[in-house]
Every structure is written in C-alpha cells, then in structure tokens.
Enzyme design. Structure first.
Site, PDB file in Angstrom:
ATOM      1  N   TYR A 153       0.846  -1.198   0.000  1.00  0.00           N
ATOM      2  CA  TYR A 153       0.000   0.000   0.000  1.00  0.00           C
ATOM      3  C   TYR A 153       0.874   1.238   0.000  1.00  0.00           C
ATOM      4  O   TYR A 153       1.791   1.359   0.818  1.00  0.00           O
ATOM      5  CB  TYR A 153      -0.914   0.000   1.236  1.00  0.00           C
ATOM      6  CG  TYR A 153      -1.856   1.183   1.274  1.00  0.00           C
ATOM      7  CD1 TYR A 153      -2.758   1.393   0.235  1.00  0.00           C
ATOM      8  CD2 TYR A 153      -1.839   2.096   2.331  1.00  0.00           C
ATOM      9  CE1 TYR A 153      -3.623   2.483   0.252  1.00  0.00           C
ATOM     10  CE2 TYR A 153      -2.702   3.177   2.358  1.00  0.00           C
ATOM     11  CZ  TYR A 153      -3.595   3.368   1.312  1.00  0.00           C
ATOM     12  OH  TYR A 153      -4.452   4.452   1.325  1.00  0.00           O
ATOM     13  N   ASP A 255       9.091   3.263   0.652  1.00  0.00           N
ATOM     14  CA  ASP A 255       7.931   3.906   1.255  1.00  0.00           C
ATOM     15  C   ASP A 255       8.002   3.648   2.756  1.00  0.00           C
ATOM     16  O   ASP A 255       7.568   2.608   3.246  1.00  0.00           O
ATOM     17  CB  ASP A 255       6.645   3.336   0.645  1.00  0.00           C
ATOM     18  CG  ASP A 255       5.399   3.944   1.301  1.00  0.00           C
ATOM     19  OD1 ASP A 255       5.556   4.680   2.304  1.00  0.00           O
ATOM     20  OD2 ASP A 255       4.290   3.674   0.815  1.00  0.00           O
ATOM     21  N   LYS A 283       3.001   9.904   8.623  1.00  0.00           N
ATOM     22  CA  LYS A 283       2.500   9.328   9.882  1.00  0.00           C
ATOM     23  C   LYS A 283       3.290   9.816  11.111  1.00  0.00           C
ATOM     24  O   LYS A 283       3.203  10.987  11.455  1.00  0.00           O
ATOM     25  CB  LYS A 283       2.488   7.804   9.782  1.00  0.00           C
ATOM     26  CG  LYS A 283       1.376   7.315   8.808  1.00  0.00           C
ATOM     27  CD  LYS A 283       0.971   5.888   9.096  1.00  0.00           C
ATOM     28  CE  LYS A 283       0.088   5.295   8.030  1.00  0.00           C
ATOM     29  NZ  LYS A 283      -1.326   5.353   8.304  1.00  0.00           N
TER      30      LYS A 283
HETATM   31  C1  LIG Z   1       3.095   2.329   3.597  1.00  0.00           C
HETATM   32  C2  LIG Z   1       2.094   3.432   3.411  1.00  0.00           C
HETATM   33  N1  LIG Z   1       2.267   4.319   2.413  1.00  0.00           N
HETATM   34  C3  LIG Z   1       1.405   5.326   2.206  1.00  0.00           C
HETATM   35  C4  LIG Z   1       0.305   5.494   3.011  1.00  0.00           C
HETATM   36  C5  LIG Z   1      -0.655   6.616   2.765  1.00  0.00           C
HETATM   37  O1  LIG Z   1      -0.534   7.568   3.754  1.00  0.00           O
HETATM   38  P1  LIG Z   1      -1.724   8.614   4.024  1.00  0.00           P
HETATM   39  O2  LIG Z   1      -2.850   7.838   4.585  1.00  0.00           O
HETATM   40  O3  LIG Z   1      -1.116   9.597   4.979  1.00  0.00           O
HETATM   41  O4  LIG Z   1      -2.046   9.235   2.711  1.00  0.00           O
HETATM   42  C6  LIG Z   1       0.083   4.600   4.057  1.00  0.00           C
HETATM   43  C7  LIG Z   1      -1.093   4.736   4.928  1.00  0.00           C
HETATM   44  O5  LIG Z   1      -1.441   3.883   5.709  1.00  0.00           O
HETATM   45  C8  LIG Z   1       0.995   3.535   4.263  1.00  0.00           C
HETATM   46  O6  LIG Z   1       0.810   2.627   5.232  1.00  0.00           O
END
Ligand SMILES: Cc1ncc(COP(=O)(O)O)c(C=O)c1O
Length: 457
Positions: A153, A255, A283
């Site tokens: 994700y 990421d 986060k």
């Molecule tokens: C690994 C990862 N990347 C990107 C995101 C997206 O972040 P946001 O919800 O702040 O857009 C998340 C959200 O849970 C995530 O876990």
C-alpha cells in the site's frame, strides 16, 4: 459467524450505543458514515471522544488502552507534552503563511542526519509523498512504468492504488500477477504503467525488467509490508532490489510512511542498511499532525530545483505541523524512546507467545520495532497470497473481545498491526496481556470448531 464471535459483537453493541447513534446520523451525510474507508466496519465503528498518552475514551465513556494510535501514526502517543507545547506557541503567532521560514531548513536537516538523503520537500500525507516520489522517478529516468508489490500500500493516487487488496480470483498467475485496480475510476492507461511483483521474490522483479527493458522508472516498496499484518523481508531481499534497480537504471523508492519514524532513528534504511534513491515519510514523523516528506539525492531533487518537476501545496510546511515535526524529531524520537518502545514491544510479544502456546492457538507473532501483530496462520507468511489465507473470522473474534476488555489491540482490519508508543507503560502492556490471556482459550476453541475461513480481503 461462530457463536463466541456473535456474543462478543453483542457485548460490543451493548457497550457502545452512542457510537451506534453517531454512526446512524453520520451515514446520512458521509459515505459509510466515515471520513476514510479504512475506518468503516460492521456493525459500526467506535466514535472517539478524546485521547491522552496511551489511552482514549469513546463517546460512551469507555476507556481503552490504545495500540491503534491512528493506524500507527502516533508513536508519540496522544498529546505528547513536547508536541503540544510547540504547537501551542505557533497557534498564537500564525498558523499558515505560504511563505518560507526557518523550520523548513531545520527539519530537513534532522531528516538528512537520520536518512541517507541530501534534500527534502514536505507535504501533508503519505499519499502525497509517494505520488511525488513516483513522479520524480519518472522524470529522473524518462520512463513511465513502475513496479509495486502485490498487497503493498502506498496511498490513494492512481499509480499506487493497484493490487492493494486484489481478490483471490483476480490476482492471476503468481509468477506474473495481474495489475488489479483498487476500485473504479483508475484509468486503464495508469494500470498499464503499474506492474506488480511478489514481495520476497526478487526474480519476479527481474522478470518485469526483462519484459519491459528501459521502460521501468522505479520499484516502490514498503521495506516491511505493514498492510498485510507484518510481513518481514527475507534476509538479502532489499539488497537484491537495490542491485536489480541499479543494474537496470531504475530508482528504488522506500515507502517509509509506516517504518520511517518507528523502526529506528534512521527508519528501514538504517535497520536494513540500504540506501534507496528516494525515501517517503509521513504518519509518526508529525507527532499527531499532518506532516509528510519525500527526500532524495541532490541529483534527483535537483529536478525540482531545475523546474523540470513541479511540486507545491498551500499547506506545505505550515508552522503548526512543522513545529510538531521538529518537537517530534528532537524531543520524542530520541534514542531513549526507541529503547522504551522496543523493550515494551518485546515484553508484549513474549507475553503473547506464551499465551499462544499455552492455549494451543494456531497463530504466530510478527513484530518489528514498535509494531507487532498476531497472525492467524500456522506458518510465517512470505507474500500477499499467503496473507489471503489468514483466518479473518477468528481475527474479528480477537479484536472485538479485546475491545470489550478495554484494549484497542490494533486498528480494525486484519491487515493492520499494533503500535507501542512512547507514552505506554509496563502497566499498559500488562493490561493488554491480561485481556489476551482471558480470551486466548476461547479463540483456540473457536478455531477448532468447523467454521468458514473467509478469504482475507
Ligand atoms: C506504507 C504506506 N504508504 C502510504 C500510506 C498513505 O498515507 P496517508 O494515509 O497519509 O495518505 C500509508 C497509509 O497507511 C501507508 O501505510
């Protein structure tokens, strides 16, 4: 649904009538009654009133030890005093200007000290961060395609919302997974540019580079997949990705939205000793405020300096979020804090393992840094397809039973994991473990009864 789960949901409904009412009202005005689809679940989600440290209260007045912590975005815990004090100062001196200020350089310095990067740009969410990272990689290589992992994700933009939770009948050949859109509205052309590989299988990445020579801009990966519980990389996996991307003139994007703050001071880059080309953060770096960053080398970030790649945003580096970020880096994410959460998390995992063994539950514990998850599967999962076999019915039993005993063990959904915060104490861990010890025999008994193991998506 098995009887014990039905009873736990009944108890949940008895304890949370105000949440039910609030949700009933909300569905009239908000799709699913929530502001993010991840917050919706049956019969209705708990509506929260307030939080402090490692605890929250819902609108019915129930108290929970909170290991959800906003989907892992609060390693600082709720209302960390250093963050609150820094933010309060900014509230009376201006909350946004759309003009540069000193904290931008200061926070960029903090990030460059911890991660193997030279320049930083800021934003507000993980989605933004990975979206800009992908665009930079495309510009840096002059190529359109990217590779992501099945089940990984990276937020909600079109290029990333592919094969996030594909269903069993959609995934296709394990050696050549389909690119499955995560809902409607994603252009077919975008799908063609997001190729899908298997986590922990470098050969699946090599096959794509061989099939599309000089067409792939980047591999984007969660260093530890944390959107299927917790899925650790095999030893050497990231080194292999590093070598394959270099060999093929593509960039490696880490990421680190989930791992960045929580795994170590220098995130997964430090933990796995890898230098990716671009790092995405969000986060927990914001200490409870919307703050994100993407960072890379001078060469890659120079594409922005040279006006070849555009990046902007009204809310970028607003003083409130930046003050929260600086306080978080300097006063929350300290070496002592990592020691604290690692120690507490180890105690939690050890306690779970003891109870799993004692109760005869068919499950295992996965953990890293401040995160952990109880995985309802007899053997360690290695990729998304393994995770699809997780027993979501028993997981639901676990989650509702823990909530009914005052422990928000993790966010709802069996693809998540718990977070231990700097605000948690030994007593909080003891309470978590006491609740689990109370329910483990019932979970083990339910697991042995014949029930439908629903596919985990
Ligand atoms: C690994 C990862 N990347 C990107 C995101 C997206 O972040 P946001 O919800 O702040 O857009 C998340 C959200 O849970 C995530 O876990």
């Amino acid at each position: 649904m098995h009887e014990a789960l039905r009873k736990e949901i009944e108890t949940y409904e008895k304890r949370t009538p105000r949440s039910r009412e609030a949700h009933k009202k909300a569905v009239e005005r908000l799709p699913l009654g929530v502001a993010s689809n991840y917050r919706a679940y049956d019969p209705y989600p708990i509506f929260v009133r307030e939080g402090k440290g490692g605890h929250i209260h819902d609108v019915d007045g129930n108290e929970y030890v909170d290991f959800n912590l906003c989907f892992g975005a609060l390693m600082a815990g709720h209302c960390h005093p250093a963050v609150v004090s820094a933010v309060q100062k900014k509230l009376s001196t201006g909350t946004m200007f759309g003009m540069p200020h000193d904290m931008e350089w200061e926070l960029a310095e903090e990030i460059c000290k911890r991660f193997p990067v030279e320049m930083v740009r800021f934003g507000n969410s993980g989605t933004e961060s990975t979206m800009h990272a992908v665009r930079l990689a495309r510009a840096a290589t002059g190529r359109d395609r990217i590779i992501k992992m099945e089940g990984g994700y990276h937020g909600l933009h079109d290029s990333a919302l592919v094969s996030v939770k594909p269903k069993e009948n959609e995934v296709g050949d394990p050696n050549a997974p389909n690119s499955v859109p995560g809902g409607e509205g994603i252009p077919k052309a975008t799908l063609q540019n997001t190729l899908v590989a298997q986590f922990n299988d470098p050969a699946s990445v090599e096959r794509l580079f061989a099939k599309y020579p000089n067409e792939i801009a980047a591999v984007i990966v969660e260093p530890i997949m944390m959107n299927v519980g917790i899925l650790m990389p095999d030893p050497g996996y990231h080194q292999a990705l590093r070598e394959i991307t270099k060999k093929n003139g593509a960039l490696l994007i880490f990421d680190e939205v989930k791992t960045g703050a929580k795994l170590a001071r220098g995130g997964a880059c430090e933990y796995f000793n890898i230098e990716p080309d671009i790092v995405c953060l969000a986060k927990s770096i914001g200490g409870g405020f919307s703050l994100a960053a993407f960072a890379s080398t001078r060469r890659v970030m120079g594409l922005i300096s040279d006006h070849r790649v555009f990046h902007g945003g009204t809310y970028n580096t607003n003083p409130v979020a930046m003050a929260a970020g600086l306080a978080t880096f300097r006063e929350v994410l300290t070496p002592a804090a990592y020691e604290h959460v690692n120690r507490l998390n180890k105690k939690l995992v050890d306690g779970y393992e003891k109870e799993v063994k004692k109760s005869g539950l068919d499950a295992y514990l996965a953990s890293a840094g401040s995160n952990g998850a109880l995985m309802f599967f007899p053997k360690t999962i290695r990729n998304y397809r393994d995770w699809l076999k997780i027993d979501s019915e028993i997981w639901r039993h676990y989650w509702f039973a823990m909530v009914n005993r005052g422990v928000m063990a993790q966010p709802y959904w069996w693809d998540e994991q718990w977070t231990v915060s700097v605000a948690h104490t030994d007593a909080d861990i003891d309470r978590h473990l006491e609740a689990f010890a109370e329910i483990a025999p019932a979970l083990a008994a339910a697991q042995k009864e014949p029930h439908v193991v629903t596919a985990a998506h």
